[in-house]
Design a protein around this motif. Structure first.
Motif, PDB file in Angstrom:
ATOM      1  N   THR A  44      56.967  71.587  57.050  1.00 37.92           N
ATOM      2  CA  THR A  44      56.961  70.166  56.708  1.00 37.92           C
ATOM      3  C   THR A  44      56.772  69.324  57.967  1.00 37.92           C
ATOM      4  O   THR A  44      55.996  68.359  57.973  1.00 37.92           O
ATOM      5  CB  THR A  44      58.270  69.779  55.995  1.00 37.92           C
ATOM      6  OG1 THR A  44      58.393  70.566  54.806  1.00 37.92           O
ATOM      7  CG2 THR A  44      58.305  68.307  55.642  1.00 37.92           C
ATOM      8  N   VAL A  45      57.462  69.685  59.028  1.00 35.63           N
ATOM      9  CA  VAL A  45      57.328  68.953  60.294  1.00 35.63           C
ATOM     10  C   VAL A  45      55.930  69.154  60.862  1.00 35.63           C
ATOM     11  O   VAL A  45      55.325  68.214  61.379  1.00 35.63           O
ATOM     12  CB  VAL A  45      58.405  69.399  61.311  1.00 35.63           C
ATOM     13  CG1 VAL A  45      58.162  68.794  62.675  1.00 35.63           C
ATOM     14  CG2 VAL A  45      59.789  69.027  60.817  1.00 35.63           C
ATOM     15  N   ARG A  46      55.410  70.370  60.764  1.00 36.85           N
ATOM     16  CA  ARG A  46      54.054  70.654  61.271  1.00 36.85           C
ATOM     17  C   ARG A  46      53.033  69.799  60.541  1.00 36.85           C
ATOM     18  O   ARG A  46      52.109  69.252  61.148  1.00 36.85           O
ATOM     19  CB  ARG A  46      53.755  72.146  61.091  1.00 36.85           C
ATOM     20  CG  ARG A  46      52.420  72.592  61.610  1.00 36.85           C
ATOM     21  CD  ARG A  46      52.424  72.560  63.106  1.00 36.85           C
ATOM     22  NE  ARG A  46      51.324  71.728  63.543  1.00 36.85           N
ATOM     23  CZ  ARG A  46      50.972  71.548  64.790  1.00 36.85           C
ATOM     24  NH1 ARG A  46      51.636  72.127  65.760  1.00 36.85           N
ATOM     25  NH2 ARG A  46      49.970  70.792  65.106  1.00 36.85           N
ATOM     26  N   LEU A  47      53.182  69.665  59.220  1.00 33.86           N
ATOM     27  CA  LEU A  47      52.281  68.828  58.423  1.00 33.86           C
ATOM     28  C   LEU A  47      52.373  67.370  58.864  1.00 33.86           C
ATOM     29  O   LEU A  47      51.360  66.684  59.007  1.00 33.86           O
ATOM     30  CB  LEU A  47      52.607  68.962  56.932  1.00 33.86           C
ATOM     31  CG  LEU A  47      51.764  68.126  55.979  1.00 33.86           C
ATOM     32  CD1 LEU A  47      50.303  68.547  56.051  1.00 33.86           C
ATOM     33  CD2 LEU A  47      52.290  68.274  54.565  1.00 33.86           C
ATOM     34  N   ARG A  48      53.588  66.912  59.090  1.00 35.31           N
ATOM     35  CA  ARG A  48      53.802  65.531  59.554  1.00 35.31           C
ATOM     36  C   ARG A  48      53.113  65.296  60.900  1.00 35.31           C
ATOM     37  O   ARG A  48      52.454  64.279  61.110  1.00 35.31           O
ATOM     38  CB  ARG A  48      55.305  65.276  59.666  1.00 35.31           C
ATOM     39  CG  ARG A  48      55.713  63.975  60.288  1.00 35.31           C
ATOM     40  CD  ARG A  48      55.572  62.844  59.262  1.00 35.31           C
ATOM     41  NE  ARG A  48      55.811  61.562  59.868  1.00 35.31           N
ATOM     42  CZ  ARG A  48      56.980  60.987  60.015  1.00 35.31           C
ATOM     43  NH1 ARG A  48      58.072  61.582  59.570  1.00 35.31           N
ATOM     44  NH2 ARG A  48      57.083  59.813  60.581  1.00 35.31           N
ATOM     45  N   LEU A  49      53.256  66.248  61.804  1.00 38.31           N
ATOM     46  CA  LEU A  49      52.618  66.142  63.111  1.00 38.31           C
ATOM     47  C   LEU A  49      51.098  66.179  62.971  1.00 38.31           C
ATOM     48  O   LEU A  49      50.390  65.395  63.614  1.00 38.31           O
ATOM     49  CB  LEU A  49      53.101  67.264  64.033  1.00 38.31           C
ATOM     50  CG  LEU A  49      52.526  67.255  65.450  1.00 38.31           C
ATOM     51  CD1 LEU A  49      52.880  65.959  66.176  1.00 38.31           C
ATOM     52  CD2 LEU A  49      53.046  68.451  66.231  1.00 38.31           C
ATOM     53  N   ASP A  50      50.588  67.038  62.116  1.00 41.87           N
ATOM     54  CA  ASP A  50      49.138  67.115  61.893  1.00 41.87           C
ATOM     55  C   ASP A  50      48.585  65.793  61.364  1.00 41.87           C
ATOM     56  O   ASP A  50      47.520  65.343  61.783  1.00 41.87           O
ATOM     57  CB  ASP A  50      48.791  68.248  60.933  1.00 41.87           C
ATOM     58  CG  ASP A  50      48.988  69.625  61.544  1.00 41.87           C
ATOM     59  OD1 ASP A  50      49.059  69.717  62.799  1.00 41.87           O
ATOM     60  OD2 ASP A  50      49.084  70.605  60.785  1.00 41.87           O
ATOM     61  N   ARG A  51      49.311  65.168  60.458  1.00 43.02           N
ATOM     62  CA  ARG A  51      48.861  63.867  59.922  1.00 43.02           C
ATOM     63  C   ARG A  51      48.902  62.789  60.996  1.00 43.02           C
ATOM     64  O   ARG A  51      48.028  61.929  61.062  1.00 43.02           O
ATOM     65  CB  ARG A  51      49.717  63.458  58.730  1.00 43.02           C
ATOM     66  CG  ARG A  51      49.377  64.261  57.515  1.00 43.02           C
ATOM     67  CD  ARG A  51      50.004  63.688  56.285  1.00 43.02           C
ATOM     68  NE  ARG A  51      49.467  64.384  55.133  1.00 43.02           N
ATOM     69  CZ  ARG A  51      49.812  64.121  53.904  1.00 43.02           C
ATOM     70  NH1 ARG A  51      50.689  63.191  53.666  1.00 43.02           N
ATOM     71  NH2 ARG A  51      49.279  64.779  52.908  1.00 43.02           N
ATOM     72  N   LEU A  52      49.888  62.832  61.839  1.00 43.33           N
ATOM     73  CA  LEU A  52      49.991  61.888  62.948  1.00 43.33           C
ATOM     74  C   LEU A  52      48.821  62.088  63.911  1.00 43.33           C
ATOM     75  O   LEU A  52      48.212  61.111  64.376  1.00 43.33           O
ATOM     76  CB  LEU A  52      51.325  62.066  63.658  1.00 43.33           C
ATOM     77  CG  LEU A  52      51.711  61.061  64.716  1.00 43.33           C
ATOM     78  CD1 LEU A  52      51.625  59.638  64.220  1.00 43.33           C
ATOM     79  CD2 LEU A  52      53.122  61.354  65.208  1.00 43.33           C
ATOM     80  N   ILE A  53      48.491  63.327  64.181  1.00 45.37           N
ATOM     81  CA  ILE A  53      47.336  63.629  65.041  1.00 45.37           C
ATOM     82  C   ILE A  53      46.058  63.078  64.408  1.00 45.37           C
ATOM     83  O   ILE A  53      45.222  62.472  65.095  1.00 45.37           O
ATOM     84  CB  ILE A  53      47.228  65.155  65.279  1.00 45.37           C
ATOM     85  CG1 ILE A  53      48.379  65.619  66.173  1.00 45.37           C
ATOM     86  CG2 ILE A  53      45.873  65.524  65.891  1.00 45.37           C
ATOM     87  CD1 ILE A  53      48.553  67.129  66.244  1.00 45.37           C
ATOM     88  N   GLN A  54      45.903  63.234  63.098  1.00 46.73           N
ATOM     89  CA  GLN A  54      44.724  62.716  62.409  1.00 46.73           C
ATOM     90  C   GLN A  54      44.641  61.197  62.516  1.00 46.73           C
ATOM     91  O   GLN A  54      43.560  60.647  62.738  1.00 46.73           O
ATOM     92  CB  GLN A  54      44.742  63.116  60.934  1.00 46.73           C
ATOM     93  CG  GLN A  54      44.472  64.574  60.703  1.00 46.73           C
ATOM     94  CD  GLN A  54      44.621  64.957  59.241  1.00 46.73           C
ATOM     95  OE1 GLN A  54      45.329  64.310  58.472  1.00 46.73           O
ATOM     96  NE2 GLN A  54      43.943  66.024  58.854  1.00 46.73           N
TER      97      GLN A  54
END
Length: 103
Positions: A44-54
């Motif tokens: 879940t945190v990895r997904l959040r970070l990926d969206r922030l990167i996007q």
């Protein structure tokens, strides 16, 4: 840092994103620690970070059409679903191509 020197990508972040970044930095970039703080799973945190990167990458693309950037930001922020975003972008390209042919 003055408000004039704040990068464009930072201006486009919401308060929740800034808080996440602050916690991430204070935890030395440990996604495991962030997962513990937010009481969620690592994926879940990895997904959040990926969206922030996007979000940041979209803002950094200066050559990107403003409308397309807006649609992508809305999709990344879960304001619209990805299928709707794709439909909007495709229709925008069609109308733009049609307008260029008429010139």
């Amino acid at each position: 840092m003055t408000i004039k020197s704040v990068p464009e990508w930072m201006i486009n972040l919401d308060e929740e994103d800034v808080t996440f970044i602050k916690k991430f930095i204070l935890q030395s970039g440990s996604l495991k620690q962030i997962a513990s703080i937010y009481q969620v799973t690592y994926p879940t945190v990895r997904l959040r970070l990926d969206r922030l990167i996007q979000k940041i990458q979209i803002t950094e693309r200066e050559d990107q059409d403003p409308f397309i950037s807006l649609v992508k930001r809305l999709a990344i922020n879960d304001k619209i679903d990805f299928e709707t975003a794709k439909l909007l972008v495709n229709e925008y390209h069609k109308s733009k191509d049609k307008g260029e042919r008429e010139l």
